[in-house]
Motif scaffolding. Sequence first.
Motif, mmCIF file in Angstrom:
data_model
loop_
_atom_site.group_PDB
_atom_site.id
_atom_site.type_symbol
_atom_site.label_atom_id
_atom_site.label_comp_id
_atom_site.label_asym_id
_atom_site.label_seq_id
_atom_site.Cartn_x
_atom_site.Cartn_y
_atom_site.Cartn_z
ATOM 1 N N TYR A 71 37.652 58.199 34.456
ATOM 2 C CA TYR A 71 38.171 58.346 35.845
ATOM 3 C C TYR A 71 38.808 57.293 36.395
ATOM 4 N N ASP A 72 38.078 56.042 36.362
ATOM 5 C CA ASP A 72 38.799 54.975 36.667
ATOM 6 C C ASP A 72 38.302 53.431 36.237
ATOM 7 N N ILE A 73 38.956 52.508 36.180
ATOM 8 C CA ILE A 73 38.722 51.232 35.511
ATOM 9 C C ILE A 73 39.295 49.938 36.228
ATOM 10 N N LYS A 74 38.366 48.954 36.264
ATOM 11 C CA LYS A 74 38.938 47.675 36.827
ATOM 12 C C LYS A 74 39.113 46.446 35.907
ATOM 13 N N PHE A 75 40.327 45.944 36.168
ATOM 14 C CA PHE A 75 40.748 44.854 35.456
ATOM 15 C C PHE A 75 40.952 43.442 36.278
ATOM 16 N N ILE A 130 37.243 43.949 28.867
ATOM 17 C CA ILE A 130 37.373 45.406 28.965
ATOM 18 C C ILE A 130 36.138 46.111 28.555
ATOM 19 N N ALA A 131 35.087 46.214 29.311
ATOM 20 C CA ALA A 131 33.816 46.619 28.791
ATOM 21 C C ALA A 131 33.438 47.939 29.759
ATOM 22 N N LEU A 173 30.857 42.686 24.658
ATOM 23 C CA LEU A 173 31.786 41.605 23.772
ATOM 24 C C LEU A 173 32.503 42.621 22.954
ATOM 25 N N ARG A 174 31.607 43.435 22.103
ATOM 26 C CA ARG A 174 32.105 44.489 20.817
ATOM 27 C C ARG A 174 33.261 45.148 21.554
#
Length: 228
Positions: free
Chosen positions: A183-187, A203-204, A56-57
């Motif tokens: 390197y990569d991120i998922k949304f 966005i964690a 959450l933060r």
Amino acid sequence: MENKLVYTGKTKNVYALDNGNYLLKFKDDCTGKDGVFDPGENSVGLTIDGVGDVNLRMSIYFFEKVNAAGIKTHYISADLANTTMEVLPAKAFGKGLEVICRHKAVGSFYRRYSDYIEEGADLPAYVETTFKNDEKGDPLVTKDGLVDLGVMTAEQYDDIKKMTQDITQIVADDLKEKGMVLYDIKFEFGYDANGDVMLIDEIASGNMRVYKDGQYIDPMTLSELFFA
């Protein structure tokens, strides 16, 4: 105000609020297998005290940055004492869609395309979309597929791609200042009553692959380093 539970998720519960918005309650449950954390797993494998709080933060931190950049999200406010986040109502695309942005050729991307690229090679904010379907292994789907299947319009896809690349850059720049490489991120994205696209979910650290000094950083360590 009586909150009505509308959905029980693996890592969050969703409640309907009287004002028409929704409340996300972050849990300490994590996806994994045999007691080992794995963001790619489809089932809850373990409980880590405080993981809901750090997720959450980090989500608050980045949602506020993304909103400030003029990119539409579902985020309204949060209550750290109760690990809850109030969000705007949004409709999901199809039965759920994940959008991945890749700055490096690793993971499933490298496994698929290793004939054409070296592992860890730079990618120009490459965006790919997958349907959320555990049984089918989250199949890849192209822009044409999404439009032809009636999941979204071509304009909505273009918005998602640009928003994904812009948000990824915000996250990557922030991590770079802290000596880390994204390197990569998922949304996940949804849309409002007008069809306007917005960033939803969270966005964690569990949704991103991050390295420091060439070493992969697990999500809990990443959260600790991020807020150190």
